[in-house]
Design a protein around this motif. Structure first.
Motif, PDB file in Angstrom:
ATOM      1  N   TRP A 228       0.815  -1.212   0.000  1.00  0.00           N
ATOM      2  CA  TRP A 228       0.000   0.000   0.000  1.00  0.00           C
ATOM      3  C   TRP A 228       0.856   1.273   0.000  1.00  0.00           C
ATOM      4  CZ3 TRP A 228      -4.099  -1.325   4.354  1.00  0.00           C
ATOM      5  CH2 TRP A 228      -4.929  -2.363   3.902  1.00  0.00           C
ATOM      6  N   ASN A 229       2.019   1.197   0.661  1.00  0.00           N
ATOM      7  CA  ASN A 229       2.870   2.377   0.802  1.00  0.00           C
ATOM      8  C   ASN A 229       3.860   2.547  -0.343  1.00  0.00           C
ATOM      9  OD1 ASN A 229       1.712   3.037   3.279  1.00  0.00           O
ATOM     10  ND2 ASN A 229       3.148   1.758   4.419  1.00  0.00           N
ATOM     11  N   SER A 230       3.890   1.596  -1.270  1.00  0.00           N
ATOM     12  CA  SER A 230       4.896   1.638  -2.338  1.00  0.00           C
ATOM     13  C   SER A 230       4.598   2.724  -3.361  1.00  0.00           C
ATOM     14  CB  SER A 230       4.967   0.278  -3.048  1.00  0.00           C
ATOM     15  OG  SER A 230       3.761   0.029  -3.755  1.00  0.00           O
ATOM     16  N   GLU A 231       5.656   3.196  -3.980  1.00  0.00           N
ATOM     17  CA  GLU A 231       5.533   4.216  -5.033  1.00  0.00           C
ATOM     18  C   GLU A 231       4.781   3.657  -6.231  1.00  0.00           C
ATOM     19  OE1 GLU A 231       5.969   8.003  -6.467  1.00  0.00           O
ATOM     20  OE2 GLU A 231       6.652   7.270  -4.512  1.00  0.00           O
ATOM     21  N   GLU A 232       5.001   2.367  -6.515  1.00  0.00           N
ATOM     22  CA  GLU A 232       4.310   1.743  -7.652  1.00  0.00           C
ATOM     23  C   GLU A 232       2.792   1.745  -7.446  1.00  0.00           C
ATOM     24  OE1 GLU A 232       6.778   0.438  -5.978  1.00  0.00           O
ATOM     25  OE2 GLU A 232       8.443   0.433  -7.416  1.00  0.00           O
ATOM     26  N   GLN A 233       2.359   1.485  -6.192  1.00  0.00           N
ATOM     27  CA  GLN A 233       0.921   1.463  -5.917  1.00  0.00           C
ATOM     28  C   GLN A 233       0.315   2.853  -6.058  1.00  0.00           C
ATOM     29  OE1 GLN A 233      -1.115  -1.449  -4.987  1.00  0.00           O
ATOM     30  NE2 GLN A 233      -2.471   0.133  -5.774  1.00  0.00           N
ATOM     31  N   ILE A 234       1.032   3.860  -5.587  1.00  0.00           N
ATOM     32  CA  ILE A 234       0.548   5.250  -5.726  1.00  0.00           C
ATOM     33  C   ILE A 234       0.392   5.604  -7.204  1.00  0.00           C
ATOM     34  CG2 ILE A 234       1.107   7.675  -5.346  1.00  0.00           C
ATOM     35  CD1 ILE A 234       0.316   6.389  -2.798  1.00  0.00           C
ATOM     36  N   CYS A 235       1.393   5.235  -8.013  1.00  0.00           N
ATOM     37  CA  CYS A 235       1.323   5.502  -9.458  1.00  0.00           C
ATOM     38  C   CYS A 235       0.141   4.777 -10.094  1.00  0.00           C
ATOM     39  CB  CYS A 235       2.632   5.086 -10.138  1.00  0.00           C
ATOM     40  SG  CYS A 235       4.051   6.097  -9.684  1.00  0.00           S
ATOM     41  N   LEU A 236      -0.097   3.534  -9.641  1.00  0.00           N
ATOM     42  CA  LEU A 236      -1.216   2.759 -10.178  1.00  0.00           C
ATOM     43  C   LEU A 236      -2.544   3.415  -9.818  1.00  0.00           C
ATOM     44  CD1 LEU A 236      -2.194   0.212 -11.647  1.00  0.00           C
ATOM     45  CD2 LEU A 236      -2.133  -0.981  -9.444  1.00  0.00           C
ATOM     46  N   TRP A 237      -2.673   3.870  -8.567  1.00  0.00           N
ATOM     47  CA  TRP A 237      -3.903   4.566  -8.172  1.00  0.00           C
ATOM     48  C   TRP A 237      -4.107   5.831  -8.997  1.00  0.00           C
ATOM     49  CZ3 TRP A 237      -2.476   3.752  -2.350  1.00  0.00           C
ATOM     50  CH2 TRP A 237      -3.003   2.531  -1.920  1.00  0.00           C
ATOM     51  N   ARG A 238      -3.042   6.562  -9.259  1.00  0.00           N
ATOM     52  CA  ARG A 238      -3.154   7.791 -10.069  1.00  0.00           C
ATOM     53  C   ARG A 238      -3.646   7.462 -11.481  1.00  0.00           C
ATOM     54  NH1 ARG A 238      -0.728  12.453  -8.814  1.00  0.00           N
ATOM     55  NH2 ARG A 238      -0.145  12.795 -10.980  1.00  0.00           N
ATOM     56  N   GLU A 239      -3.065   6.410 -12.054  1.00  0.00           N
ATOM     57  CA  GLU A 239      -3.472   6.000 -13.399  1.00  0.00           C
ATOM     58  C   GLU A 239      -4.916   5.518 -13.416  1.00  0.00           C
ATOM     59  OE1 GLU A 239      -2.103   2.813 -16.894  1.00  0.00           O
ATOM     60  OE2 GLU A 239      -0.955   3.000 -15.019  1.00  0.00           O
ATOM     61  N   ASN A 240      -5.299   4.736 -12.395  1.00  0.00           N
ATOM     62  CA  ASN A 240      -6.668   4.218 -12.329  1.00  0.00           C
ATOM     63  C   ASN A 240      -7.700   5.341 -12.175  1.00  0.00           C
ATOM     64  OD1 ASN A 240      -5.616   1.674 -12.516  1.00  0.00           O
ATOM     65  ND2 ASN A 240      -5.868   1.155 -10.365  1.00  0.00           N
ATOM     66  N   TRP A 241      -7.324   6.399 -11.441  1.00  0.00           N
ATOM     67  CA  TRP A 241      -8.256   7.525 -11.285  1.00  0.00           C
ATOM     68  C   TRP A 241      -8.495   8.206 -12.638  1.00  0.00           C
ATOM     69  CZ3 TRP A 241     -12.106   9.410  -8.891  1.00  0.00           C
ATOM     70  CH2 TRP A 241     -12.454  10.752  -8.989  1.00  0.00           C
ATOM     71  N   ALA A 242      -7.427   8.398 -13.400  1.00  0.00           N
ATOM     72  CA  ALA A 242      -7.580   9.020 -14.721  1.00  0.00           C
ATOM     73  C   ALA A 242      -8.465   8.159 -15.624  1.00  0.00           C
ATOM     74  CB  ALA A 242      -6.206   9.233 -15.366  1.00  0.00           C
TER      75      ALA A 242
END
Length: 569
Positions: A228-242
């Motif tokens: 949950w805290n990984s940079e990859e997960q944050i990037c994935l959430w950003r992409e999924n929101w778009a």
């Protein structure tokens, strides 16, 4: 228009925040924090559009009540700097209605957070009706199947075997110990304290000085929390929101889209320049017009034209009588100069339109940014003053302490809200930092000056155009009426050469910004100003070309007859 904004924050006690206060603030509700005994009341706050709590299957149903949920989170965290929750602030498409935005948000939160095992508390805000956005508050500690909290990190002991060091948790060490792995402790070795295994220390006769075994600094993170805290997960959430926003926009047949990537990754570069100049190239690459470059370009063009006009004047002075060819050349030279001047006016008009559009886009953003920045500065000052009051307040006055803590919590949440708004405005301005916004403000001021420069240039150019038009009319009245046809024919013959000179001059002056369509428009406006009909020129040019071809046929009678005979056959 739809914009992309997704800001990730951490709610931690170390920054003076609490999960209960954050939830009460975003949901505009009243909640009591069992951890510090503070009542948080934000029922008077405006702008709430919708709020909801979403839970994974293993979470206790009572946690649908956000007060119970976040008090459970507060109770699970023991340290004074604990991370309590993760917060996302996302901009919602203004093109969508409230129901569509709620559906969009629910679906995104369910798929990206709740399905992973997080408890989610979200609220939609829109204070002025033009800035719909959502706050999403998420738990950071995973849940067991029975609804109890899992550990965030587990102590990891650094053990030794055959000179190799490896980390084990308490459960893992039971098996590792059977294979010969030993924990390390601190022993007194002369004046130094070193880590050794008990067996090695026994051989050397060292005395243990610390009962705590050697371990990693932060322990071993829970693999779920680590993901949950990984940079990859944050990037994935950003992409999924778009992707979620774009699907909802397409579903509602709205021709708009957002992109989660940075402007550099998208290949979007900074805002386009007005002019490139060798003297102030760096300034003009940033979209600013150098008045020096503009003036120098105009001076070079005017000097070149002036030299041509002076040459024509010298020829006229040497002539006893003014001939039709000289008048024709003078008129075409003046016309060229007028077209160049008119082209420059049209070009300036296009520049001013670009600048006006740019300023209209960024003016409200800069205004809002400066307002938010002032409010944020005031709130930070207020927080410092409250902290000073709290430090000076005696511990024997608990009521005053509670009151100050409530005020501090409120101010802290207001600061976070203002920070979020400021980040949104920075993103809308296509910037990254406050320094970029300062540079944007300076650029805005420069754009204002650019408009003044262009207005000043236009005044000068219009005066030149008016003067040239008067000179052109004087030249056009010099021939006798019976010479008008001859003058017209002469001008038609020499015009192609003058036109080529004009094109070269425009390309030299304006470079890559030269536009032949704009040149044709400038020529039409100059002919209209000089009361000349372009159709008369084109029709007469066709007649002259027809006459020339007929004369060529007369000079070649044999070939003409032979060709006619062949065609008859």
């Amino acid at each position: 228009m739809a914009i992309y904004h997704m800001e990730a924050k951490v709610v931690s006690r170390g920054s003076g925040r609490s999960a209960v206060a954050a939830s009460a603030y975003m949901s505009c509700s009243r909640m009591y924090n069992d951890y510090d005994g503070i009542q948080h009341d934000y029922t008077r706050k405006h702008g709430l559009v919708y709020q909801e709590v979403m839970l994974p299957p293993m979470a206790p149903p009572d946690w649908k009540n956000r007060e119970q949920l976040w008090n459970a989170v507060e109770a699970a965290e023991k340290t004074k700097d604990s991370r309590l929750a993760r917060e996302f602030v996302v901009a919602l498409p203004i093109e969508l209605d409230n129901d569509s935005n709620i559906s969009l948000l629910r679906d995104f939160i369910q798929k990206n957070f709740v399905d992973l095992g997080m408890c989610a508390d979200f609220a939609i805000h829109d204070t002025d009706g033009h800035n719909p956005h959502a706050h999403i508050l998420l738990t950071v500690r995973p849940l067991n199947e029975n609804g109890t909290w899992q550990y965030k990190t587990e102590k990891e002991y650094l053990c030794i075997k055959d000179g190799k060091e490896k980390g084990f948790t308490a459960a893992e060490f039971k098996e590792a110990q059977k294979k010969g792995w030993e924990k390390q402790y601190r022993y007194q070795a002369g004046k130094k304290k070193i880590y050794l295994t008990p067996s090695a220390a026994l051989e050397k006769g060292y005395e243990r000085v610390d009962k705590h075994p050697k371990s990693t600094r932060y322990g071993r993170q829970n693999p779920i929390s680590e993901r949950w805290n990984s940079e990859e997960q944050i990037c994935l959430w950003r992409e999924n929101w778009a992707e979620a926003v774009n699907k909802m926009l397409a579903k509602n047949q709205i021709h708009a889209s957002i992109d989660h990537r940075s402007f550099a990754d998208q290949g979007i570069t900074e805002q386009p320049t007005i002019h490139e100049g060798y003297i102030a190239q760096n300034m003009e690459k940033k979209g600013m017009i150098s008045d020096r470059c503009e003036i120098n370009r105009q001076i070079r063009a005017d000097n070149k034209m002036l030299r041509e006009l002076k040459a024509q004047v010298a020829k006229l002075a040497q002539a006893v009588e003014r001939s039709i060819p000289v008048i024709a050349e003078t008129m075409e030279a003046i016309r060229n100069h007028m077209i160049f001047t008119q082209y420059h006016l049209l070009h300036n008009e296009m520049q001013k339109e670009v600048i006006h559009d740019w300023m209209e886009h960024f003016h409200p953003i800069l205004d809002k940014y400066n307002t938010v920045k002032k409010k944020l500065k005031a709130k930070i000052t207020e927080k410092k003053e409250l902290n000073l009051q709290k430090d000076k307040t005696s511990i024997l006055n608990p009521i005053q302490h509670i009151r100050l803590n409530q005020q501090l919590t409120t101010v802290t949440e207001e600061i976070e809200e203002l920070k979020s708004r400021k980040e949104q405005l920075i993103f809308q301005a296509e910037c990254s930092t406050d320094k970029d916004m300062t540079n944007l403000s300076k650029k805005y001021d420069q754009m204002n000056k650019n408009l003044e420069i262009l207005d000043s240039q236009d005044t000068t150019l219009k005066a030149k155009l008016k003067k040239d038009a008067a000179t052109f009319r004087e030249e056009s009245f010099l021939p006798e009426p019976e010479q008008y046809t001859e003058l017209l024919d002469t001008r038609i013959q020499i015009r192609p050469d003058f036109q080529n000179k004009l094109i070269d001059q425009l390309k030299t002056t304006f470079g890559k910004y030269y536009d032949y369509h704009l040149r044709d428009i400038a020529a039409e406006e100059v002919d209209y100003l000089n009361v000349e009909d372009p159709d008369v020129f084109s029709h007469r040019a066709w007649e002259l070309e027809y006459q020339r071809k007929q004369e060529m046929l007369k000079k070649q009678p044999v070939r003409a007859k032979k060709k006619s005979h062949d065609m008859d056959l």
